[in-house]
Scaffold this active site. Structure first.
Site, mmCIF file in Angstrom:
data_model
loop_
_atom_site.group_PDB
_atom_site.id
_atom_site.type_symbol
_atom_site.label_atom_id
_atom_site.label_comp_id
_atom_site.label_asym_id
_atom_site.label_seq_id
_atom_site.Cartn_x
_atom_site.Cartn_y
_atom_site.Cartn_z
ATOM 1 N N HIS A 53 2.082 3.866 -1.063
ATOM 2 C CA HIS A 53 0.689 3.598 -1.434
ATOM 3 C C HIS A 53 -0.104 4.902 -1.381
ATOM 4 O O HIS A 53 -0.715 5.235 -0.362
ATOM 5 C CB HIS A 53 0.072 2.546 -0.513
ATOM 6 C CG HIS A 53 -1.223 1.985 -1.014
ATOM 7 N ND1 HIS A 53 -1.443 0.641 -1.209
ATOM 8 C CD2 HIS A 53 -2.377 2.589 -1.377
ATOM 9 C CE1 HIS A 53 -2.667 0.454 -1.664
ATOM 10 N NE2 HIS A 53 -3.268 1.628 -1.773
ATOM 11 N N HIS A 55 -2.719 7.713 -3.823
ATOM 12 C CA HIS A 55 -3.543 7.958 -5.022
ATOM 13 C C HIS A 55 -3.625 9.473 -5.200
ATOM 14 O O HIS A 55 -4.589 10.097 -4.775
ATOM 15 C CB HIS A 55 -4.934 7.354 -4.855
ATOM 16 C CG HIS A 55 -4.932 5.877 -4.647
ATOM 17 N ND1 HIS A 55 -4.782 4.986 -5.688
ATOM 18 C CD2 HIS A 55 -5.033 5.124 -3.531
ATOM 19 C CE1 HIS A 55 -4.819 3.748 -5.209
ATOM 20 N NE2 HIS A 55 -4.962 3.798 -3.908
ATOM 21 N N LYS A 179 -0.034 -2.722 -10.605
ATOM 22 C CA LYS A 179 -0.860 -2.997 -9.426
ATOM 23 C C LYS A 179 -2.079 -3.798 -9.868
ATOM 24 O O LYS A 179 -2.728 -3.439 -10.855
ATOM 25 C CB LYS A 179 -1.319 -1.659 -8.834
ATOM 26 C CG LYS A 179 -2.563 -1.702 -7.923
ATOM 27 C CD LYS A 179 -2.201 -1.749 -6.469
ATOM 28 C CE LYS A 179 -3.369 -1.615 -5.519
ATOM 29 N NZ LYS A 179 -3.842 -0.271 -5.325
ATOM 30 N N HIS A 240 -2.201 -3.639 2.003
ATOM 31 C CA HIS A 240 -3.221 -3.842 3.057
ATOM 32 C C HIS A 240 -2.878 -5.054 3.929
ATOM 33 O O HIS A 240 -2.581 -4.888 5.097
ATOM 34 C CB HIS A 240 -4.642 -3.946 2.482
ATOM 35 C CG HIS A 240 -4.959 -2.854 1.503
ATOM 36 N ND1 HIS A 240 -5.026 -1.536 1.885
ATOM 37 C CD2 HIS A 240 -5.177 -2.866 0.156
ATOM 38 C CE1 HIS A 240 -5.291 -0.787 0.820
ATOM 39 N NE2 HIS A 240 -5.379 -1.560 -0.240
ATOM 40 N N ASP A 312 -2.299 4.788 1.719
ATOM 41 C CA ASP A 312 -3.550 4.943 0.960
ATOM 42 C C ASP A 312 -4.054 6.386 0.973
ATOM 43 O O ASP A 312 -5.264 6.640 0.980
ATOM 44 C CB ASP A 312 -4.638 3.980 1.458
ATOM 45 C CG ASP A 312 -5.496 3.426 0.316
ATOM 46 O OD1 ASP A 312 -5.345 3.909 -0.824
ATOM 47 O OD2 ASP A 312 -6.313 2.524 0.568
HETATM 48 N N1 ARG Z 1 -8.429 1.017 -0.564
HETATM 49 C C1 ARG Z 1 -8.629 0.102 0.502
HETATM 50 C C2 ARG Z 1 -9.833 -0.750 0.247
HETATM 51 O O1 ARG Z 1 -10.839 -0.210 -0.166
HETATM 52 C C3 ARG Z 1 -8.789 0.866 1.782
HETATM 53 C C4 ARG Z 1 -8.819 0.038 2.994
HETATM 54 C C5 ARG Z 1 -8.870 0.925 4.169
HETATM 55 N N2 ARG Z 1 -9.010 0.245 5.408
HETATM 56 C C6 ARG Z 1 -8.032 -0.225 6.127
HETATM 57 N N3 ARG Z 1 -8.306 -0.714 7.295
HETATM 58 N N4 ARG Z 1 -6.814 -0.202 5.726
HETATM 59 O O2 ARG Z 1 -9.819 -1.909 0.433
#
Ligand code: ARG
Length: 400
Positions: A53, A55, A179, A240, A312
């Site tokens: 994951h 970007h 995705k 997530h 992420d």
């Molecule tokens: N790209 C994800 C979103 O905006 C990031 C989430 C980040 N927070 C976390 N606790 N994983 O939903």
């Protein structure tokens, strides 16, 4: 040498590499004439790490307003540095799950052609989102909307026919994985963090269309209802997974769905995003998600849900990917399991199990090393000292 297939540490191994491929692994190999010998005998050698994951084409963890000031050309200039930082951190493959203007495809091509240094990439191109969803631009004047531009240059699609068309269009232009946004998100201004943003029919259509074209699908999903809908639609992974419930855990086990939970990034968002100008509403959403996501990660792992490493990256600076290992161990994994999540499990999720994920004959010579043993100290993986990708040494701080 860490054997990620069995999950053991082996001693005194020699690895013979020819071109980009591993040819032989044994206790003693007769060294061919003209071979270049790399002595990593004081280090632990692992297969190249994989982040499912990332970007690589942006870095929101720089500044909120910069995201709106930068053009796609700005990001095109910066993306190679993000790719380089990722490779330097020991991540030799990534699944990149959302990019604008097919920048990820261009980046992948430049890397594959050897023009720039970076990890092997599986590209999702645009994040498929409903109107008003996490992949749309929410909270601004209607004058500032993705919908004002050509629809092809957005991931926005609504309704069964439209999402099917979007999947086809993205695959046509280089999507190796699909995705979509099953639920609301954190770093976007819709009210909810977790409410579903597609109907079951739309999710089913995305997944079945992608499958017809030979692609796996992953779903961004925080809320339990959206997670369960996504699993039922047949996604390969839930991203997530913050509020996953017992039903979701049972469904994931039954269907073999992977959980890709970014459980480092909460630390970065709470420490930095206020200073970086992010709206309070967004930071408050993070406060709702952060801890429960980690607790549910632990619960899902304990229950036997398959875990693949995904961080992420881009939400925090590229190259810090390895920081997540510590959290995975803190929240219930053994160090070996955490390493396996970023190697053998990740390659399985990506469908790249024949190419990467372990040090094995016939696979790419994607090999990293650290001095010391990460099984005893997982934080060693935050500073990878040796990186080889496809038989080429990218970084070697071990041999002097
Ligand atoms: N790209 C994800 C979103 O905006 C990031 C989430 C980040 N927070 C976390 N606790 N994983 O939903």
């Amino acid at each position: 040498m860490i054997d990620t297939e069995i999950g053991v540490v082996l001693n005194n191994k020699m690895i013979l590499i020819e071109n980009d491929t591993i040819k032989k692994i044994a206790d003693n190999i007769e060294i061919p004439k003209n071979a270049l010998v790399i002595d990593l005998s004081n280090a632990t050698v692992l297969p190249g790490l994989i982040d499912c994951h990332t970007h690589l084409t942006f870095q929101s963890g720089d500044n909120y307003y910069e995201m709106f000031r930068k053009s796609i050309v700005d990001y095109a200039v910066l993306a190679p540095s993000y790719a380089k930082n990722t490779l330097g951190a020991g991540f030799t493959s990534v699944r990149d799950v959302g990019a604008e203007s097919f920048l990820d495809v261009a980046l992948k091509k430049a890397i594959d052609d050897g023009k720039i240094s970076g990890p092997r990439m599986q590209t999702a191109t645009y994040y498929i989102s409903s109107t008003g969803g996490h992949g749309d631009l929410v909270g601004f004047s209607p004058r500032l909307s993705f919908n004002n531009g050509p629809k092809e240059m957005t991931g926005i699609a609504d309704g069964v026919d439209d999402v099917r068309q979007k999947v086809r269009y993205l695959i046509k232009h280089g999507a190796g994985v699909i995705k979509f946004g099953a639920s609301a998100g954190v770093l976007s201004e819709e009210e909810s963090v977790g409410a579903p943003q597609y109907s079951q029919e739309e999710m089913n259509a995305i997944v079945s269309e992608a499958k017809m074209w030979g692609r796996k699908t992953c779903a961004h999903a925080h809320g339990a209802k959206a997670i369960n809908m996504a699993i039922k639609s047949g996604v390969a992974s839930v991203e997530h997974g913050s509020f996953v419930d017992d039903e979701g855990i049972a469904l994931m086990r039954k269907n073999g769905t992977y959980l890709v939970a970014d459980i480092y990034v909460d630390d970065y968002i709470l420490a930095e995003y206020g200073k970086l100008g992010f709206p309070e509403d967004i930071i408050n959403k993070e406060k709702i998600v952060g801890l429960i996501q980690r607790q549910n990660f632990q619960k899902a792992h304990k229950a036997g849900v398959k875990i693949a490493f995904g961080s992420d990256a881009g939400v925090y600076p590229h190259g810090w990917n390895g920081k997540q290992f510590y959290h995975m161990v803190k929240w219930g994994m053994t160090p070996m399991q955490a390493i396996q999540s970023a190697t053998i499990n990740a390659s399985d999720l990506m469908g790249w199990e024949d190419k990467v994920g372990s040090i094995a004959v016939g696979k790419y010579a994607d090999i990293i090393a650290v001095v010391g043993n990460p099984i005893d100290d997982i934080k060693l993986l935050e500073n990878v000292q040796f990186v080889m990708k496809g038989g080429e040494v990218f970084k070697n701080l071990i041999e002097k």
